[in-house]
Scaffold this motif. Sequence first.
Motif, short mmCIF file in Angstrom:
data_model
loop_
_atom_site.label_atom_id
_atom_site.label_comp_id
_atom_site.label_asym_id
_atom_site.label_seq_id
_atom_site.Cartn_x
_atom_site.Cartn_y
_atom_site.Cartn_z
N UNK A 69 38.07 49.06 -3.59
CA UNK A 69 39.04 47.97 -3.72
C UNK A 69 39.95 47.94 -2.49
N UNK A 70 40.36 49.11 -2.04
CA UNK A 70 41.12 49.20 -0.80
C UNK A 70 40.29 48.69 0.37
N UNK A 71 39.00 49.02 0.39
CA UNK A 71 38.12 48.54 1.46
C UNK A 71 37.99 47.04 1.45
N UNK A 72 37.95 46.43 0.25
CA UNK A 72 37.89 44.97 0.16
C UNK A 72 39.17 44.35 0.73
N UNK A 73 40.31 44.95 0.43
CA UNK A 73 41.58 44.45 0.97
C UNK A 73 41.57 44.48 2.49
N UNK A 74 41.06 45.55 3.07
CA UNK A 74 41.01 45.65 4.53
C UNK A 74 40.06 44.60 5.11
N UNK A 75 38.96 44.34 4.41
CA UNK A 75 38.00 43.34 4.89
C UNK A 75 38.64 41.94 4.87
N UNK A 76 39.38 41.63 3.79
CA UNK A 76 40.03 40.32 3.70
C UNK A 76 41.11 40.18 4.78
N UNK A 77 41.88 41.25 5.01
CA UNK A 77 42.90 41.21 6.05
C UNK A 77 42.27 41.04 7.42
N UNK A 78 41.13 41.68 7.64
CA UNK A 78 40.44 41.54 8.93
C UNK A 78 39.97 40.11 9.15
N UNK A 79 39.76 39.35 8.06
CA UNK A 79 39.37 37.95 8.15
C UNK A 79 40.57 37.04 8.38
N UNK A 80 41.78 37.62 8.48
CA UNK A 80 42.96 36.85 8.86
C UNK A 80 43.96 36.57 7.77
N UNK A 81 43.74 37.09 6.56
CA UNK A 81 44.65 36.79 5.46
C UNK A 81 45.47 38.03 5.09
N UNK A 82 46.81 37.95 5.06
CA UNK A 82 47.61 39.08 4.59
C UNK A 82 47.30 39.35 3.11
N UNK A 83 47.22 40.62 2.77
CA UNK A 83 46.78 41.02 1.42
C UNK A 83 47.82 41.97 0.82
N UNK A 84 48.11 41.77 -0.46
CA UNK A 84 48.94 42.69 -1.22
C UNK A 84 48.13 43.21 -2.40
#
Length: 618
Positions: free
Chosen positions: A39-54
């Motif tokens: 789940x942490x890895x998914x958050x990093x992937x989404x952030x790498x695509x340009x979206x801030x994640x909480x």
Amino acid sequence: MTPVVFDGCFGWLHPAAGSRGVVMCAPLGYEELCTHRPWRGLAERIAAAGMPVLRFDYRGAGDSEGCDLDPARLRAWLDSVKAAVAWMKARAGVTEIAIVGLRLGGAMATLVAEEIGGVDSLALIAPVVAGRGHVRELKTFAAFRPGQAMETAPVPSDSDPLEVGGFTLTPETMRDIATIDLRKLAARPARRALILSPNEAPTDRRFGEALAALGVDVAVEPFPGYRKFMDELVYGQEVPHATFAALAAWLGAGMVFAATGASAPAAPARLELDGVVEEAAFFGRDQRLFGVSCAPAKLVSSGPTVLFVNTGNHHHIGFGRFAVELARHLASRGVASLRIDVAGLGDSPEWPGKPENGLYDKESCADVSAAIDWLEARGRRDVTVVGLCSGAFLAYHAAAADPRIKGQVLVNLQAFEWRAGDSFQVVCRTIGQSGGDLAGSVARALGSAEAWRRMLRGDKADRERVRAMAERGLGLAARRMRSFHDKVFGWSPSENPVARQFDAFAARRLRSLLVYSEGDNGLAVLENHELGTAGARLVERGCARVEIVEGADHTLSDRAARARFTRLLDGFLGLDAVETAAPAADEATVVAFPQAPRGPAPAPPEARLEARAAQAAS
């Protein structure tokens, strides 16, 4: 990643420059424990695509305030999601909100999106559509006992709390969950929605149709590999990278990069509870490793400090959140603690060139020493390290490597040594077996025509399994021969590496408590290392204390077993008993343990035994 605290919740911000902020709603309980790292890895992937994640812990879960037994849990969880959305809007500079939810987190994401309105995108992974069915699943899981036939397992009553994988659901919580039905939404929860459906479940399809009827642009897509994703790592978890990449692309579709970026927190993430303060802690090389410090609001300068290490691949909250419960209990008694993730586990990144999720790796002892450096820099010494299962292995070897450790509590230790390349599954299957049992297992494997065909076709797993079982059988046979030699000619601890290590612990006045669940395989490990039944030889030599917790499973998931262990730990740390009422019949009384000597080091164990023999002779 930046740790943050809001509205009693602990969370992580993964910053990015996009205008669409993503709030991630994790599952709850055992499902969250299993999926925390991917789940942490998914958050990093989404952030790498340009979206801030909480991503965050709901109130009563993870590192957030509260506990399972608090009232109105469902409402508290929903309010946690609302607070997370509000925090993103206020602090991350975003103009749009997307919410991603997994399992029960998917249900809560949908309900909150309906409540607050204005959500742009809703991505739901195997969402709990009907709460009543989910409660039935939880009851089935709670009734399961390894090695016990399902039809003989007790069925939990509707009026009793439900213990599921180390977590507790009260009757009120179960009733509230059972009221969830996402097919009966009254308002459109989001502009568009994506449902990732395992096995293309009919329930998900009907939920998608209900969303479409509300005017949602909805897509229902299959989720290949879902079952492997939800598995615990030790049972073969596989991260669905392709599915996660597609999900990140869907979330980012049509987004513009106009966010101002999140403002940095003014102070370290800090939770102030009832007389207890918790703070995020970074330690180790380049401050890469993560932990949570838990201390009394008025911490005295002296006294013991407890260091909790990872249990298996679970992050720093411990199995069933037990490390959090213990840390806050100890803080209420005046004892500070630090619960950590070693490199590659939980919220600590892996070291360059090393794989993540590594267990039984002695190199992790350096991470434990780095945590002690962090504690010492804050005046906290007299460290006792506590670990369960693979955490006990790490605690044992860390204590051997770092003389600053003054005490160790090893819970259900399964192996004193671990060879590189050992198969976790094979070791777990063979750890409590006798030499004859292992020989039988090898014979059955070699007697299987299908196993031979697989090995001849080059199936490495089968070859490794047979090799490992054979080697373990030979090793155990050799130890049995040494045990026979000891009975005839006398036991020599100098020839026993584990006994030598415990002698060294005693010589430097390190105190050891070994705790085992009744019937745990780790007890067989003590005998296999010629340490006697329940480690009697270690106890005789004054090297360790061994306690058996009756009625407990391997992970101490039952609350009564946890109460017993908590009392053992209190006694080991020398905390005065505070009895507000008579203990329940199924709880152990406080056990008083001898304190570490303050004067000269004790005589070596051999000298003590000789003195006893001389006294007996006289």
